[in-house]
Write an enzyme that holds these catalytic residues in place. Sequence first.
Site, PDB file in Angstrom:
ATOM      1  N   GLY A  13      59.705  57.420 111.617  1.00 62.79           N
ATOM      2  CA  GLY A  13      59.053  58.298 110.140  1.00 62.79           C
ATOM      3  C   GLY A  13      60.395  57.285 109.263  1.00 62.79           C
ATOM      4  N   SER A  14      60.464  56.105 109.571  1.00 56.85           N
ATOM      5  CA  SER A  14      61.155  55.510 108.945  1.00 56.85           C
ATOM      6  C   SER A  14      60.512  54.710 107.536  1.00 56.85           C
ATOM      7  CB  SER A  14      61.829  54.270 109.261  1.00 56.85           C
ATOM      8  OG  SER A  14      60.532  53.327 109.398  1.00 56.85           O
ATOM      9  N   ARG A  93      46.601  57.573 114.868  1.00 55.67           N
ATOM     10  CA  ARG A  93      45.511  58.627 115.628  1.00 55.67           C
ATOM     11  C   ARG A  93      44.128  57.849 114.300  1.00 55.67           C
ATOM     12  NH1 ARG A  93      43.431  62.546 118.580  1.00 55.67           N
ATOM     13  NH2 ARG A  93      41.490  63.574 117.395  1.00 55.67           N
ATOM     14  N   HIS A 111      50.543  48.230 107.674  1.00 52.36           N
ATOM     15  CA  HIS A 111      50.736  47.273 108.549  1.00 52.36           C
ATOM     16  C   HIS A 111      51.730  46.555 108.795  1.00 52.36           C
ATOM     17  CE1 HIS A 111      49.316  46.127 112.590  1.00 52.36           C
ATOM     18  NE2 HIS A 111      49.444  44.955 112.265  1.00 52.36           N
ATOM     19  N   ASP A 147      43.739  49.201 110.349  1.00 50.80           N
ATOM     20  CA  ASP A 147      44.233  47.860 109.543  1.00 50.80           C
ATOM     21  C   ASP A 147      43.510  47.407 109.209  1.00 50.80           C
ATOM     22  OD1 ASP A 147      47.099  49.271 110.887  1.00 50.80           O
ATOM     23  OD2 ASP A 147      46.068  47.786 112.830  1.00 50.80           O
TER      24      ASP A 147
HETATM   25  C1  GAR Z   1      55.830  50.803 111.259  1.00 50.65           C
HETATM   26  O1  GAR Z   1      55.961  49.883 111.159  1.00 50.65           O
HETATM   27  C2  GAR Z   1      54.480  50.838 110.529  1.00 50.65           C
HETATM   28  O2  GAR Z   1      54.020  49.549 110.091  1.00 50.65           O
HETATM   29  C3  GAR Z   1      53.554  50.842 112.057  1.00 50.65           C
HETATM   30  O3  GAR Z   1      54.113  52.162 112.485  1.00 50.65           O
HETATM   31  C4  GAR Z   1      55.564  51.600 112.099  1.00 50.65           C
HETATM   32  C5  GAR Z   1      55.539  53.412 112.483  1.00 50.65           C
HETATM   33  O4  GAR Z   1      57.160  53.173 112.389  1.00 50.65           O
HETATM   34  N1  GAR Z   1      51.809  50.962 111.965  1.00 50.65           N
HETATM   35  C6  GAR Z   1      51.020  50.915 112.135  1.00 50.65           C
HETATM   36  O5  GAR Z   1      51.440  49.812 113.388  1.00 50.65           O
HETATM   37  C7  GAR Z   1      49.895  50.916 111.585  1.00 50.65           C
HETATM   38  N2  GAR Z   1      48.691  49.957 112.320  1.00 50.65           N
HETATM   39  P1  GAR Z   1      57.896  54.787 110.582  1.00 50.65           P
HETATM   40  O6  GAR Z   1      57.300  55.555 111.721  1.00 50.65           O
HETATM   41  O7  GAR Z   1      59.741  54.213 111.281  1.00 50.65           O
HETATM   42  O8  GAR Z   1      57.643  54.626 109.352  1.00 50.65           O
END
Ligand code: GAR
Length: 218
Positions: A13-14, A93, A111, A147
């Site tokens: 969750g950053s 999901r 993304h 995406d």
């Molecule tokens: C992030 O880098 C986001 O862009 C990616 O997951 C990570 C979640 O990090 N999302 C995808 O790849 C979507 N296809 P976070 O939990 O630290 O925000």
Amino acid sequence: MKRRVAILISGRGSNMAALIRAAMAEDFPAEIAVVISNRADAGGLEKARGCGIPTLTIESKPFGKDRAAFEAVLQSALEEHRIDLICLGGFMRLFTGEFVQRWYGRMLNIHPSLLPAFPGLDPHGQALGAGVKISGATVHFVIPETDAGPILMQGAVAVRDDDTPDTLAARILEIEHRIYPHALRLVASGMIRIEGDICKVEGSLGSGDTLISPAPTS
Ligand code: GAR
């Protein structure tokens, strides 16, 4: 009236934290009303609670392949919290076409690649494997394809010869944390127009910035 936002997460969750931080500003046009995780062990839940944001876990695992049943529970939670906009932040999901249609134009995703390049898993490995010299992050409206969807905002970084997926991911994550709050601000303040597959920003003249990588030596 501030738009009410639900952030959906599955992990650390950053990006969620960056959105929460931005929304603390008085003039921010959206408030984070709830953080919902499909996994009880998502690290982001603790962070959200630490910021005083209500959290909810709707475990998706017990629903197996029955996406519609999971989404019915999710939809009631969203209605209960009177949610206007959804931000996906590493929500791992897939949704049914019906759910995506219901939230079309009101559900954002981030993304870590310059879409439409490198959707799906391991975008950084894909980027390094393709030898691109510039990569980045994209905030887009969600459509049924993974995406993909009208692009709201992108940010770019130079790819270095010695980058690994982890070093590239770290630089792109910083960009993610910068662009996601800006993109949400635009949507929440009604400055975005979707024309077919294209998203336009009210009054935007674009920026004159150029990123050339590797930097020309002469
Ligand atoms: C992030 O880098 C986001 O862009 C990616 O997951 C990570 C979640 O990090 N999302 C995808 O790849 C979507 N296809 P976070 O939990 O630290 O925000």
